[in-house]
Scaffold this active site. Structure first.
Site, PDB file in Angstrom:
ATOM      1  N   ASP A 162      -2.108   0.262  17.909  1.00 59.77           N
ATOM      2  CA  ASP A 162      -1.651   1.072  16.988  1.00 59.77           C
ATOM      3  C   ASP A 162      -1.277   2.532  17.323  1.00 59.77           C
ATOM      4  OD1 ASP A 162      -1.341   1.911  13.846  1.00 59.77           O
ATOM      5  OD2 ASP A 162      -2.884   3.080  14.472  1.00 59.77           O
ATOM      6  N   GLY A 196      -0.394   9.060   9.025  1.00 62.19           N
ATOM      7  CA  GLY A 196      -0.465   9.241   7.440  1.00 62.19           C
ATOM      8  C   GLY A 196       0.018  10.402   6.769  1.00 62.19           C
ATOM      9  N   LYS A 198       1.945   5.228  17.997  1.00 60.25           N
ATOM     10  CA  LYS A 198       2.142   6.453  17.484  1.00 60.25           C
ATOM     11  C   LYS A 198       2.453   7.534  18.559  1.00 60.25           C
ATOM     12  CE  LYS A 198      -0.632   5.150  13.346  1.00 60.25           C
ATOM     13  NZ  LYS A 198      -2.062   5.247  13.123  1.00 60.25           N
ATOM     14  N   THR A 256       0.992  -1.127   0.090  1.00 56.18           N
ATOM     15  CA  THR A 256       0.150   0.222   0.129  1.00 56.18           C
ATOM     16  C   THR A 256       0.847   1.233   0.226  1.00 56.18           C
ATOM     17  OG1 THR A 256      -1.427  -1.127   1.232  1.00 56.18           O
ATOM     18  CG2 THR A 256      -1.910   1.154   1.210  1.00 56.18           C
TER      19      THR A 256
HETATM   20  N1  NAP Z   1      -1.254   1.216   5.028  1.00 60.16           N
HETATM   21  C1  NAP Z   1      -1.246   2.393   5.473  1.00 60.16           C
HETATM   22  O1  NAP Z   1      -2.310   3.188   5.240  1.00 60.16           O
HETATM   23  C2  NAP Z   1      -0.303   2.748   6.401  1.00 60.16           C
HETATM   24  C3  NAP Z   1      -0.202   4.138   7.096  1.00 60.16           C
HETATM   25  C4  NAP Z   1       0.744   4.508   7.712  1.00 60.16           C
HETATM   26  C5  NAP Z   1       1.726   3.911   7.822  1.00 60.16           C
HETATM   27  N2  NAP Z   1       2.086   2.549   7.363  1.00 60.16           N
HETATM   28  C6  NAP Z   1       3.210   1.366   7.819  1.00 60.16           C
HETATM   29  O2  NAP Z   1       3.672   1.368   6.344  1.00 60.16           O
HETATM   30  C7  NAP Z   1       4.431   0.063   6.501  1.00 60.16           C
HETATM   31  C8  NAP Z   1       3.930  -0.646   5.288  1.00 60.16           C
HETATM   32  O3  NAP Z   1       2.542  -0.796   5.257  1.00 60.16           O
HETATM   33  P1  NAP Z   1       1.624  -1.437   4.071  1.00 60.16           P
HETATM   34  O4  NAP Z   1       0.186  -1.004   4.560  1.00 60.16           O
HETATM   35  O5  NAP Z   1       2.199  -0.560   2.773  1.00 60.16           O
HETATM   36  O6  NAP Z   1       1.824  -2.821   4.013  1.00 60.16           O
HETATM   37  P2  NAP Z   1       1.661  -3.858   3.041  1.00 60.16           P
HETATM   38  O7  NAP Z   1       0.549  -3.404   1.974  1.00 60.16           O
HETATM   39  O8  NAP Z   1       1.611  -5.362   3.520  1.00 60.16           O
HETATM   40  O9  NAP Z   1       2.878  -3.850   1.895  1.00 60.16           O
HETATM   41  C9  NAP Z   1       4.301  -4.586   2.448  1.00 60.16           C
HETATM   42  C10 NAP Z   1       4.804  -5.210   1.075  1.00 60.16           C
HETATM   43  O10 NAP Z   1       6.165  -5.471   1.583  1.00 60.16           O
HETATM   44  C11 NAP Z   1       6.281  -6.955   1.016  1.00 60.16           C
HETATM   45  N3  NAP Z   1       7.226  -7.496   1.905  1.00 60.16           N
HETATM   46  C12 NAP Z   1       6.968  -8.248   3.179  1.00 60.16           C
HETATM   47  N4  NAP Z   1       8.204  -8.924   3.374  1.00 60.16           N
HETATM   48  C13 NAP Z   1       9.188  -8.409   2.576  1.00 60.16           C
HETATM   49  C14 NAP Z   1      10.612  -8.638   2.316  1.00 60.16           C
HETATM   50  N5  NAP Z   1      11.282  -9.378   3.445  1.00 60.16           N
HETATM   51  N6  NAP Z   1      11.248  -8.291   1.382  1.00 60.16           N
HETATM   52  C15 NAP Z   1      10.631  -7.691   0.191  1.00 60.16           C
HETATM   53  N7  NAP Z   1       9.320  -7.154   0.302  1.00 60.16           N
HETATM   54  C16 NAP Z   1       8.570  -7.842   1.620  1.00 60.16           C
HETATM   55  C17 NAP Z   1       4.791  -7.466   1.286  1.00 60.16           C
HETATM   56  O11 NAP Z   1       4.828  -8.813   0.240  1.00 60.16           O
HETATM   57  P3  NAP Z   1       3.519  -9.811   0.968  1.00 60.16           P
HETATM   58  O12 NAP Z   1       2.415  -9.020   0.759  1.00 60.16           O
HETATM   59  O13 NAP Z   1       3.638 -10.928   0.001  1.00 60.16           O
HETATM   60  O14 NAP Z   1       4.044 -10.216   2.182  1.00 60.16           O
HETATM   61  C18 NAP Z   1       3.966  -6.320   0.406  1.00 60.16           C
HETATM   62  O15 NAP Z   1       4.057  -6.318  -0.812  1.00 60.16           O
HETATM   63  C19 NAP Z   1       3.909  -0.713   7.691  1.00 60.16           C
HETATM   64  O16 NAP Z   1       4.993  -0.316   8.735  1.00 60.16           O
HETATM   65  C20 NAP Z   1       2.689   0.101   8.217  1.00 60.16           C
HETATM   66  O17 NAP Z   1       2.688   0.031   9.587  1.00 60.16           O
HETATM   67  C21 NAP Z   1       0.946   2.062   6.469  1.00 60.16           C
END
Ligand code: NAP
Length: 438
Positions: free
Chosen positions: A204, A137, A208, A16
């Site tokens: 969560d 965010g 923060k 994401t």
């Molecule tokens: N989503 C939000 O709105 C949001 C907002 C603020 C902060 N965050 C933070 O941002 C971070 C990422 O969140 P996200 O929502 O973007 O997560 P996500 O959608 O699950 O994306 C993570 C990506 O990294 C891949 N991945 C996992 N392990 C890996 C590795 N060892 N090497 C390479 N790629 C790997 C995953 O593949 P798989 O899916 O195959 O595991 C997935 O494609 C987190 O720390 C989260 O707390 C997110």
């Protein structure tokens, strides 16, 4: 990092946030270059899921499933860690520092639970870490605390920083629907995870506020000391009674700096209906800070999502680019050096919403009022509704300032009275008064 003509970036994790970052860097390339003082070039991306590559335009950008290749790539100045979690992500961040690279991340769990190791290692290798996306965010609260309001001593933060909980509480308030119903809907819409525990139990928001409090209160925080309470037990009746008495219910993350100690907690909280935070609805977030001299500053916006968080991470890359040309000495000491004691919840003082389910009979009110008085708790307002067919009714009290330890003792005693038919409930109340004078 000797070539100062551009910042060369490797992104690890194209989910994401990672995909939101890539899109932001591509769509806003010229503006970002202008603000950074140099172009920001995406050199390589890594993800273990190859499907992520086909969802983006990655022409000219190297793709790999091996995060290690990004760390070892000598062309890369700065690594964006966007995989999440506290295991491999931790290794990635530490290895990136050791490899002489700066880091940007949105990983609040990692920063809240491994702060000391991460920030000490950054200093040891003279590297920088930026983490705007980790809190709120798209809201620029971290850069504001360091920069825009960095001259003020923030003594209080009241924040709505979990969109899932705010969505649920807003729907309960506006539509009168119960918690379970709304949670199911939030899961369908993608606002809540399949396992929502982390959000609705306050973890969560706790991660923060630990990060915000470390910066604002200039102290290391042990995440285990953050008091966490979620919204699972909140009922529509609580929200309705509070509203009638002039208060709106929010899951608030709170940090207060008393100089010799701090108070850092997450729990459902009533706030005055007229406070700005009461009109933050749905998945939106807001952080309300107060500092003597400056007064109140509130930042409001989208607390999650691909493009809002991608924008926050891209703004961190702007900072990383500026670091290349004007590198101040790194100091993250606030994250590990000094540890102000965290106040025990029994010793905090505040106002409370108390709800008792009682038998509809003479003398009940006097009994409860007497017990509250015995514990130095005075009532500011009260509400009683009609008894139902079962002959019981709720009585709701709002209190003046009282010590939490006393409130709990009083409720224990009230619970033991025959006329009281269920365990009394309490919800904390914050009046959030603006501090303007030094
Ligand atoms: N989503 C939000 O709105 C949001 C907002 C603020 C902060 N965050 C933070 O941002 C971070 C990422 O969140 P996200 O929502 O973007 O997560 P996500 O959608 O699950 O994306 C993570 C990506 O990294 C891949 N991945 C996992 N392990 C890996 C590795 N060892 N090497 C390479 N790629 C790997 C995953 O593949 P798989 O899916 O195959 O595991 C997935 O494609 C987190 O720390 C989260 O707390 C997110």
């Amino acid at each position: 990092m000797t070539d100062k003509s551009s910042l060369r970036v490797g992104v690890i994790g194209l989910g994401t946030v990672g995909s939101g970052l890539v899109r932001t860097l591509q769509r806003n390339r010229d503006r970002i270059a202008r603000n950074a003082g140099m172009p920001i070039d995406l050199v390589a991306v890594a993800d273990i899921n190859p499907d992520t590559f086909s969802r983006l335009d990655l022409a000219g950008i190297e793709t790999t499933s091996d995060a290690g290749r990004i760390i070892r790539d000598e062309r890369i100045d700065c690594v964006a860690e966007l995989i999440g979690g506290t295991g491999i992500a931790r290794d990635i961040v530490l290895d990136a520092f050791r490899a002489g690279k700066d880091v940007v991340t949105a990983n609040k769990a990692l920063l809240a639970t491994h702060a000391e190791e991460i920030f000490r290692t950054a200093e040891q290798y003279h590297r920088k870490i930026h983490f705007e996306g980790a809190v709120g965010g798209g809201i620029p609260i971290i850069q504001s605390l360091y920069g825009g309001i960095g001259a003020a001593t923030v003594t209080q933060i009241h924040a709505i920083i979990n969109g899932t909980c705010n969505y649920i509480l807003t729907a309960m308030e506006k539509q009168g629907r119960n918690f379970r119903d709304v949670l199911k809907e939030a899961q369908k819409l993608g606002y809540a995870e399949v396992d929502p525990t982390f959000d609705i139990e306050g973890h969560d928001a706790g991660h923060k506020i630990a990060i915000l409090a470390s910066i604002a209160c200039n102290t290391a925080i042990d995440f285990k000391d953050v008091h966490l309470e979620g919204i699972r037990d909140i009922t529509v009746d609580d929200i309705k009674f509070g509203k009638e008495l002039g208060y709106t219910l929010k899951l608030l993350a709170i940090a207060k700096d008393y100089q010799d100690s701090i108070d850092v907690r997450v729990h459902p909280t009533f706030i005055p209906n007229e406070n700005l935070l009461a009109s933050v609805h749905g998945v939106h977030n807001a952080v309300y800070t107060c500092a003597p001299g400056l007064g109140a500053v509130m930042l409001y916006g989208r607390g999650a999502g691909d493009l809002p968080t991608g924008n926050a991470v891209a703004s961190d890359l702007i900072q990383a680019a500026r670091d290349k040309t004007a590198r101040q000495p790194v100091s993250y000491r606030n994250f590990y050096e000094k540890r102000k004691p965290v106040r025990d919840m029994a010793n905090i003082e505040g106002s409370y919403y108390l709800r008792c389910i009682v038998a509809d009979q003479a003398g009940v009110l006097a009994t409860i009022s007497h017990i509250l008085g015995e514990h130095n708790i005075s009532v500011s307002s009260m509400m009683q509704t009609e008894a139902g067919k079962d002959g019981v009714c709720p009585i709701v009290f709002m209190t003046h300032n009282a010590r939490e330890g006393n409130v709990k003792k009083a409720l224990d005693k009230i619970a033991r009275q025959d006329v009281v038919k269920a365990r009394p409930k309490f919800i904390r109340l914050e009046r959030i008064e603006e501090v303007t004078q030094f």
